[in-house]
Design a protein around this motif. Structure first.
Motif, PDB file in Angstrom:
ATOM      1  N   UNK A  48       0.828  -1.202   0.000  1.00  0.00           N
ATOM      2  CA  UNK A  48       0.000   0.000   0.000  1.00  0.00           C
ATOM      3  C   UNK A  48       0.870   1.262   0.000  1.00  0.00           C
ATOM      4  N   UNK A  49       0.240   2.372  -0.366  1.00  0.00           N
ATOM      5  CA  UNK A  49       0.842   3.672  -0.119  1.00  0.00           C
ATOM      6  C   UNK A  49       0.135   4.278   1.094  1.00  0.00           C
ATOM      7  N   UNK A  50       0.609   5.417   1.554  1.00  0.00           N
ATOM      8  CA  UNK A  50       0.074   6.006   2.792  1.00  0.00           C
ATOM      9  C   UNK A  50      -1.427   6.253   2.709  1.00  0.00           C
ATOM     10  N   UNK A  51      -1.882   6.700   1.552  1.00  0.00           N
ATOM     11  CA  UNK A  51      -3.317   6.997   1.418  1.00  0.00           C
ATOM     12  C   UNK A  51      -4.171   5.747   1.623  1.00  0.00           C
ATOM     13  N   UNK A  52      -3.693   4.602   1.139  1.00  0.00           N
ATOM     14  CA  UNK A  52      -4.439   3.359   1.322  1.00  0.00           C
ATOM     15  C   UNK A  52      -4.541   3.004   2.804  1.00  0.00           C
ATOM     16  N   UNK A  53      -3.405   3.098   3.497  1.00  0.00           N
ATOM     17  CA  UNK A  53      -3.386   2.773   4.924  1.00  0.00           C
ATOM     18  C   UNK A  53      -4.263   3.749   5.704  1.00  0.00           C
ATOM     19  N   UNK A  54      -4.201   5.031   5.343  1.00  0.00           N
ATOM     20  CA  UNK A  54      -5.031   6.031   6.025  1.00  0.00           C
ATOM     21  C   UNK A  54      -6.519   5.755   5.825  1.00  0.00           C
ATOM     22  N   UNK A  55      -6.875   5.237   4.639  1.00  0.00           N
ATOM     23  CA  UNK A  55      -8.279   4.912   4.373  1.00  0.00           C
ATOM     24  C   UNK A  55      -8.781   3.858   5.354  1.00  0.00           C
ATOM     25  N   UNK A  56      -8.021   2.783   5.523  1.00  0.00           N
ATOM     26  CA  UNK A  56      -8.419   1.745   6.475  1.00  0.00           C
ATOM     27  C   UNK A  56      -8.527   2.329   7.883  1.00  0.00           C
ATOM     28  N   UNK A  57      -7.599   3.239   8.218  1.00  0.00           N
ATOM     29  CA  UNK A  57      -7.631   3.857   9.537  1.00  0.00           C
ATOM     30  C   UNK A  57      -8.866   4.710   9.738  1.00  0.00           C
ATOM     31  N   UNK A  58      -9.219   5.513   8.739  1.00  0.00           N
ATOM     32  CA  UNK A  58     -10.412   6.369   8.840  1.00  0.00           C
ATOM     33  C   UNK A  58     -11.687   5.540   8.932  1.00  0.00           C
ATOM     34  N   UNK A  59     -11.687   4.382   8.242  1.00  0.00           N
ATOM     35  CA  UNK A  59     -12.860   3.505   8.272  1.00  0.00           C
ATOM     36  C   UNK A  59     -12.870   2.619   9.518  1.00  0.00           C
ATOM     37  N   UNK A  60     -11.771   2.627  10.252  1.00  0.00           N
ATOM     38  CA  UNK A  60     -11.638   1.800  11.463  1.00  0.00           C
ATOM     39  C   UNK A  60     -11.908   0.332  11.151  1.00  0.00           C
ATOM     40  N   UNK A  61     -11.239  -0.154  10.098  1.00  0.00           N
ATOM     41  CA  UNK A  61     -11.467  -1.534   9.684  1.00  0.00           C
ATOM     42  C   UNK A  61     -10.173  -2.134   9.132  1.00  0.00           C
ATOM     43  N   UNK A  62     -10.102  -3.440   9.142  1.00  0.00           N
ATOM     44  CA  UNK A  62      -9.045  -4.159   8.424  1.00  0.00           C
ATOM     45  C   UNK A  62      -9.663  -5.040   7.346  1.00  0.00           C
ATOM     46  N   UNK A  63     -10.946  -4.848   7.093  1.00  0.00           N
ATOM     47  CA  UNK A  63     -11.692  -5.659   6.132  1.00  0.00           C
ATOM     48  C   UNK A  63     -11.532  -5.068   4.731  1.00  0.00           C
ATOM     49  N   UNK A  64     -10.923  -5.825   3.837  1.00  0.00           N
ATOM     50  CA  UNK A  64     -10.673  -5.362   2.480  1.00  0.00           C
ATOM     51  C   UNK A  64     -11.980  -5.034   1.756  1.00  0.00           C
ATOM     52  N   UNK A  65     -12.981  -5.873   1.926  1.00  0.00           N
ATOM     53  CA  UNK A  65     -14.237  -5.670   1.207  1.00  0.00           C
ATOM     54  C   UNK A  65     -14.893  -4.358   1.608  1.00  0.00           C
ATOM     55  N   UNK A  66     -14.804  -4.001   2.897  1.00  0.00           N
ATOM     56  CA  UNK A  66     -15.377  -2.733   3.350  1.00  0.00           C
ATOM     57  C   UNK A  66     -14.681  -1.559   2.662  1.00  0.00           C
ATOM     58  N   UNK A  67     -13.345  -1.593   2.656  1.00  0.00           N
ATOM     59  CA  UNK A  67     -12.593  -0.506   2.017  1.00  0.00           C
ATOM     60  C   UNK A  67     -12.897  -0.420   0.525  1.00  0.00           C
TER      61      UNK A  67
END
Length: 343
Positions: A48-67
């Motif tokens: 991932x790049x930082x934006x991808x990781x930040x997205x998971x953080x903002x969504x409070x999830x580690x679920x790929x399908x949710x992101x």
């Protein structure tokens, strides 16, 4: 609310629960915690790049399908308002590719399974009588099919094609229904399947596009990726996106129709039936001739909520839904098999 029954207890009252099985990620987690979404996320971070990781953080999830579902909605919204969405689309593709690459990376080799885990695989495919459906991409079901093919008829609708000398969907004579085979369906594709010139091809150690026959299957699959043959799989976030891809692929649509043509009973293990991600599966079951469902609950602390949600999925149909404690599923299978041996 009373204690959940074991799967063994449900089968004692109705053996049709052994007709068909649908399993998801919870099945794979039984064979290795590395398949847990949180662990997959940690492994995927390096892709991932930082934006991808930040997205998971903002969504409070580690679920790929949710992101992926959120990104897909954003792409469609930006299209409507003619807003640039290139970076969002790139993130979508990056996360989607990372999921399948990470599943391959964390996947255990056959020799890494314990004796008990190996027996669990074989018992599952020996006991269920008609169809086994999976939404997983991993090779566990493929291994299981190979493990039981000497004791009962099995089929996955792939066969040897003389012209290409490859294993292709729809090729060969297939397995006669007279042999009472268990048939396997990958509803969302798998690591060892890929498309080439409109055909769906299965990678095996002996038959593959790179021509190697001396490598373990996972290594052969990796070399196949590196040669430009990417696996057939679905990781789109929403059920509508998944269904669209299914209906536009001849193998995936074949598997989906097989679910809609299923009858008797269906046991569901390790599959959340989330209405945002899995409504296409719920709808296929509702259109089928399935009369009863045995649904496994692993998170028993939330069983009331889960029971309410699952019953709600099939409200207005004639399908009867029963529930069992998924934590003892494989123990129940062992007991059922032992009882059948002494009948």
């Amino acid at each position: 609310m009373e204690e959940l029954k074991t799967f063994e207890e449900l089968v004692e009252n109705d053996k049709t629960y052994l007709s068909n099985l649908l399993f998801g990620n919870g099945f794979s987690i039984n064979f290795g915690s590395r398949f847990m979404y949180s662990n997959l996320f940690e492994e995927a971070k390096e892709l991932f790049i930082d934006e991808d990781i930040n997205l998971f953080g903002e969504l409070n999830t580690t679920n790929f399908e949710h992101a992926l579902r959120v990104l897909g909605t954003s792409i469609n919204t930006n299209k409507i308002f003619n807003i640039d969405f290139v970076s969002v689309a790139e993130s979508y593709e990056r996360i989607k590719s990372a999921l399948i690459e990470t599943v391959r990376k964390v996947h255990p080799e056959p020799h890494e399974l314990t004796i008990d885990q190996d027996n669990d695989l074989k018992t599952t495919f020996r006991l269920f009588q008609e169809k086994v459906f999976t939404t997983n991409y991993d090779l566990l079901a493929y291994w299981a099919l190979n493990k039981v093919n000497k004791v009962r008829a099995v089929g996955d609708s792939f066969g040897y094609d003389k012209d290409s000398e490859m294993i292709i969907f729809g090729a060969g004579p297939g397995v006669s229904s007279d042999k009472n085979p268990v048939r396997l369906y990958y509803l969302h594709g798998s690591l060892h399947l890929y498309m080439d010139k409109g055909e769906i091809i299965k990678i095996t150690t002996k038959r593959n596009p790179v021509g190697r026959t001396d490598l373990p299957l996972l290594d052969t699959i990796t070399e196949t990726y590196e040669s430009g043959y990417f696996p057939l799989y679905i990781s789109e976030g929403s059920w509508k996106q998944k269904l669209n891809k299914i209906l536009n692929n001849k193998y995936l649509s074949f598997c989906y129709r097989a679910l809609m043509k299923t009858s008797k009973a269906l046991t569901i293990y390790g599959q959340s039936l989330d209405k945002e991600s899995d409504k296409h599966i719920i709808d296929a079951i509702k259109k089928s001739d399935i009369q009863k469902i045995a649904y496994g609950i692993y998170d028993v602390s939330n069983k009331e909520r889960i029971i309410h949600e699952v019953i709600g999925h099939f409200q207005g149909t004639s399908i009867q839904v029963g529930f069992f404690d998924a934590r003892s599923f494989f123990e129940s299978l062992k007991n059922i098999e032992m009882e059948e041996l002494f009948e």
